[in-house]
Scaffold this active site. Structure first.
Site, PDB file in Angstrom:
ATOM      1  N   ASP A   1      81.189  27.201  -4.522  1.00  0.00           N
ATOM      2  CA  ASP A   1      80.200  27.937  -3.726  1.00  0.00           C
ATOM      3  C   ASP A   1      79.682  27.010  -2.632  1.00  0.00           C
ATOM      4  O   ASP A   1      79.123  25.955  -2.920  1.00  0.00           O
ATOM      5  CB  ASP A   1      79.035  28.376  -4.636  1.00  0.00           C
ATOM      6  CG  ASP A   1      78.010  29.253  -3.919  1.00  0.00           C
ATOM      7  OD1 ASP A   1      78.179  29.509  -2.704  1.00  0.00           O
ATOM      8  OD2 ASP A   1      77.039  29.684  -4.576  1.00  0.00           O
TER       9      ASP A   1
ATOM     10  N   GLU B   1      83.067  30.795  -2.581  1.00  0.00           N
ATOM     11  CA  GLU B   1      81.929  31.674  -2.333  1.00  0.00           C
ATOM     12  C   GLU B   1      81.219  31.267  -1.042  1.00  0.00           C
ATOM     13  O   GLU B   1      80.916  30.095  -0.837  1.00  0.00           O
ATOM     14  CB  GLU B   1      80.989  31.557  -3.542  1.00  0.00           C
ATOM     15  CG  GLU B   1      79.832  32.533  -3.554  1.00  0.00           C
ATOM     16  CD  GLU B   1      78.986  32.377  -4.832  1.00  0.00           C
ATOM     17  OE1 GLU B   1      79.485  31.827  -5.844  1.00  0.00           O
ATOM     18  OE2 GLU B   1      77.819  32.796  -4.798  1.00  0.00           O
TER      19      GLU B   1
ATOM     20  N   LYS C   1      79.100  23.635  -6.745  1.00  0.00           N
ATOM     21  CA  LYS C   1      78.579  23.729  -5.390  1.00  0.00           C
ATOM     22  C   LYS C   1      79.329  22.717  -4.533  1.00  0.00           C
ATOM     23  O   LYS C   1      79.574  21.584  -4.987  1.00  0.00           O
ATOM     24  CB  LYS C   1      77.078  23.401  -5.383  1.00  0.00           C
ATOM     25  CG  LYS C   1      76.236  24.417  -6.133  1.00  0.00           C
ATOM     26  CD  LYS C   1      76.057  25.704  -5.349  1.00  0.00           C
ATOM     27  CE  LYS C   1      75.083  26.647  -6.043  1.00  0.00           C
ATOM     28  NZ  LYS C   1      74.958  27.932  -5.326  1.00  0.00           N
TER      29      LYS C   1
ATOM     30  N   LYS D   1      73.571  40.115  -6.501  1.00  0.00           N
ATOM     31  CA  LYS D   1      72.267  39.661  -7.008  1.00  0.00           C
ATOM     32  C   LYS D   1      71.324  40.817  -6.763  1.00  0.00           C
ATOM     33  O   LYS D   1      71.154  41.251  -5.613  1.00  0.00           O
ATOM     34  CB  LYS D   1      71.788  38.421  -6.250  1.00  0.00           C
ATOM     35  CG  LYS D   1      72.606  37.180  -6.574  1.00  0.00           C
ATOM     36  CD  LYS D   1      72.125  35.982  -5.803  1.00  0.00           C
ATOM     37  CE  LYS D   1      72.953  34.763  -6.166  1.00  0.00           C
ATOM     38  NZ  LYS D   1      72.814  33.690  -5.180  1.00  0.00           N
TER      39      LYS D   1
ATOM     40  N   ASP E   1      78.325  36.287  -1.020  1.00  0.00           N
ATOM     41  CA  ASP E   1      77.037  36.324  -1.719  1.00  0.00           C
ATOM     42  C   ASP E   1      75.976  36.679  -0.667  1.00  0.00           C
ATOM     43  O   ASP E   1      75.656  37.867  -0.454  1.00  0.00           O
ATOM     44  CB  ASP E   1      76.803  34.948  -2.380  1.00  0.00           C
ATOM     45  CG  ASP E   1      75.416  34.754  -2.987  1.00  0.00           C
ATOM     46  OD1 ASP E   1      74.567  35.641  -2.843  1.00  0.00           O
ATOM     47  OD2 ASP E   1      75.145  33.699  -3.599  1.00  0.00           O
TER      48      ASP E   1
ATOM     49  N   GLY F   1      73.159  34.379 -10.016  1.00  0.00           N
ATOM     50  CA  GLY F   1      71.896  33.955 -10.615  1.00  0.00           C
ATOM     51  C   GLY F   1      71.012  33.323  -9.560  1.00  0.00           C
ATOM     52  O   GLY F   1      71.492  32.876  -8.516  1.00  0.00           O
TER      53      GLY F   1
ATOM     54  N   LYS G   1      81.730  26.977 -11.879  1.00  0.00           N
ATOM     55  CA  LYS G   1      81.594  27.035 -10.421  1.00  0.00           C
ATOM     56  C   LYS G   1      80.872  25.776  -9.988  1.00  0.00           C
ATOM     57  O   LYS G   1      79.870  25.401 -10.599  1.00  0.00           O
ATOM     58  CB  LYS G   1      80.815  28.295 -10.049  1.00  0.00           C
ATOM     59  CG  LYS G   1      79.984  28.231  -8.775  1.00  0.00           C
ATOM     60  CD  LYS G   1      79.339  29.579  -8.479  1.00  0.00           C
ATOM     61  CE  LYS G   1      78.004  29.414  -7.773  1.00  0.00           C
ATOM     62  NZ  LYS G   1      77.323  30.714  -7.556  1.00  0.00           N
TER      63      LYS G   1
ATOM     64  N   SER H   1      77.017  27.591 -12.946  1.00  0.00           N
ATOM     65  CA  SER H   1      77.003  27.059 -11.598  1.00  0.00           C
ATOM     66  C   SER H   1      76.544  25.607 -11.727  1.00  0.00           C
ATOM     67  O   SER H   1      75.438  25.347 -12.188  1.00  0.00           O
ATOM     68  CB  SER H   1      76.003  27.896 -10.793  1.00  0.00           C
ATOM     69  OG  SER H   1      75.777  27.359  -9.526  1.00  0.00           O
TER      70      SER H   1
HETATM   71  O1  OSB Z   1      74.306  30.701  -4.178  1.00  0.00           O
HETATM   72  O2  OSB Z   1      74.457  31.470  -6.139  1.00  0.00           O
HETATM   73  C1  OSB Z   1      73.822  30.846  -5.278  1.00  0.00           C
HETATM   74  C2  OSB Z   1      70.641  29.522  -6.897  1.00  0.00           C
HETATM   75  C3  OSB Z   1      69.726  29.659  -5.881  1.00  0.00           C
HETATM   76  C4  OSB Z   1      70.164  30.132  -4.668  1.00  0.00           C
HETATM   77  C5  OSB Z   1      71.511  30.467  -4.480  1.00  0.00           C
HETATM   78  C6  OSB Z   1      72.419  30.346  -5.507  1.00  0.00           C
HETATM   79  C7  OSB Z   1      71.968  29.841  -6.721  1.00  0.00           C
HETATM   80  C8  OSB Z   1      72.862  29.625  -7.848  1.00  0.00           C
HETATM   81  C9  OSB Z   1      72.185  29.734  -9.168  1.00  0.00           C
HETATM   82  O3  OSB Z   1      74.020  29.297  -7.745  1.00  0.00           O
HETATM   83  C10 OSB Z   1      73.046  29.997 -10.308  1.00  0.00           C
HETATM   84  C11 OSB Z   1      72.221  30.062 -11.548  1.00  0.00           C
HETATM   85  O4  OSB Z   1      71.217  30.811 -11.617  1.00  0.00           O
HETATM   86  O5  OSB Z   1      72.590  29.347 -12.464  1.00  0.00           O
HETATM   87 MG    MG Z   2      76.160  31.766  -4.059  1.00  0.00          MG
END
Ligand code: OSB
Ligand code: MG
Length: 369
Positions: free
Chosen positions: A188, A213, A163, A262, A238, A290, A161, A135
């Site tokens: 995401d 996402e 953001k 998660k 998510d 994650g 992925k 991510s």
């Molecule tokens: O939306 O997946 C998410 C981290 C904190 C809160 C939300 C998200 C995330 C990540 C972390 O995308 C991904 C990672 O642990 O590398």
């Molecule tokens: Mg997410």
């Protein structure tokens, strides 16, 4: 297994790189770890509640006090034959899924150690190797983002992925796709869009994304179903999936074609398995999300990712992407093929570096009857 004591602690760890999403930028993590003592065995869990109530309404302060005042008293002194029974003991308390999950998951670790089985096998996992993605968060410039993508592809990761948020989306996806037309790419939004942006979101279809996402509200299923009808890109939920009923509703309404699981968000391993099963029965592939976990949570994500319907690379990546020094031994490493080999050791499969944990601990409290 008699649940004898629970030890809750907060550790603080600086991130190797800041983590910026549509919520803001994070430099340090404050992480709650929990140890459960059962019949001479210590099980470890990590609470994925964040330092702020931005991703979820749950965050570490209420998680700590809910564990102390409600969840610990609900389980202490009880004898369970299997870790999943603890969920029933805590059911009277509404919500607080991340706080419940850390207790249940620590018990799963203890149960696996007691049964001399790897946690992943106890969970019903079937694969010896899991597939990893990364991510990549919002950067100061698109050039910096492209450098990160290049680095992670070279490291072997199987899915990138990124953001996205309004103003950091089509421009970014366009630049990545132009340079890497074939990679497995997803994005995401962490709920950064609204339904009046459907025309804008339709433009994401041009980039052959594996998924988008959580484009809309964190608590919504219905409007995602409306949106999914308008997009050819698969929606992945998510934040919206809190338990197996949400997954069933999302599958039934067509709100998504992929689910991110998660374990903390859904309240622990037993609910995560139910979400997994509902998705499998509806032919919805899942992957493991994650939450910037330390090694304890990372080990649990690896174990969960061995279940059969985890058919897409997860956000489970190497310790060194987050930490200068992780609190487990060995730390999590990813092969040049973008995989993590699953340990056969009993329990979580990684040793806790207790001395380092003690050094990082800023508060600690033991609860007993
Ligand atoms: O939306 O997946 C998410 C981290 C904190 C809160 C939300 C998200 C995330 C990540 C972390 O995308 C991904 C990672 O642990 O590398
Ligand atoms: Mg997410």
């Amino acid at each position: 297994m008699k649940i004898e004591t629970l030890t809750l602690r907060e550790i603080q760890m600086p991130l190797v790189h800041f983590f910026e999403t549509s919520f803001g930028r994070l430099y340090h993590r404050r992480i709650l770890l929990l140890t459960v003592q059962c019949d001479g065995v210590s099980g470890w869990g990590e609470c994925v509640a964040g330092e702020d109530p931005f991703y979820s309404s749950e965050w570490i302060e209420p998680a700590w006090s809910t564990i102390k005042h409600y969840l610990a008293p609900a389980v202490l002194g009880h004898t369970v034959t299997a870790a999943h029974e603890s969920a029933g003991l805590m059911a009277r308390i509404r919500g607080h899924r991340m706080a419940k999950a850390v207790i249940e998951n620590a018990l799963w670790d203890a149960e696996a150690i007691q049964k001399k089985q790897p946690l992943w096998k106890l969970l019903g996992g079937t694969t010896r190797e899991i597939h990893c993605g990364v991510s990549i968060v919002i950067q100061d410039s698109v050039e910096q983002l492209l450098d990160k993508v290049e680095l992670e592809l070279a490291a072997g990761y199987r899915r990138i992925k990124v953001k996205v948020k309004p103003g950091w989306d089509l421009n970014v996806l366009e630049r990545i796709r132009t340079r890497w037309p074939k990679i497995v790419l997803s994005c995401d939004a962490n709920s950064a869009y609204r339904l009046d942006e459907v025309e804008h979101l339709k433009k994401f279809d041009a980039f052959n994304l594996l998924m988008i996402e959580q484009p809309l509200w964190n608590d919504d299923i219905y409007y995602h179903a409306r949106l999914q009808k308008e997009l050819s890109t698969a929606i992945c939920l998510d934040e919206s999936i809190r338990h197996a009923r949400d997954a069933a509703a999302a599958a039934e309404t067509g709100a998504c074609r992929i689910v991110n699981i998660k374990v903390g968000r859904v309240g622990g391993f037993s609910e995560a398995r139910k979400v997994h099963d509902v998705c499998q029965n509806n032919n919805v592939p899942v992957w493991c999300g994650g939450m910037l976990e330390s090694g304890v949570g990372r080990a649990q994500n690896i174990a969960l990712s061995t279940l059969q319907n985890f058919r897409l690379p997860g956000d489970v990546s190497a310790s060194k992407r987050y930490w200068k020094e992780d609190i487990i031994d060995p730390e999590v490493t990813v092969s040049p093929q973008g995989t993590i080999a699953v340990s056969d050791a009993p329990g979580r499969g990684y040793t806790i570096r207790e001395e380092l944990v003690n050094k990082l601990t800023v508060r600690k409290e033991t609860m007993a009857l």
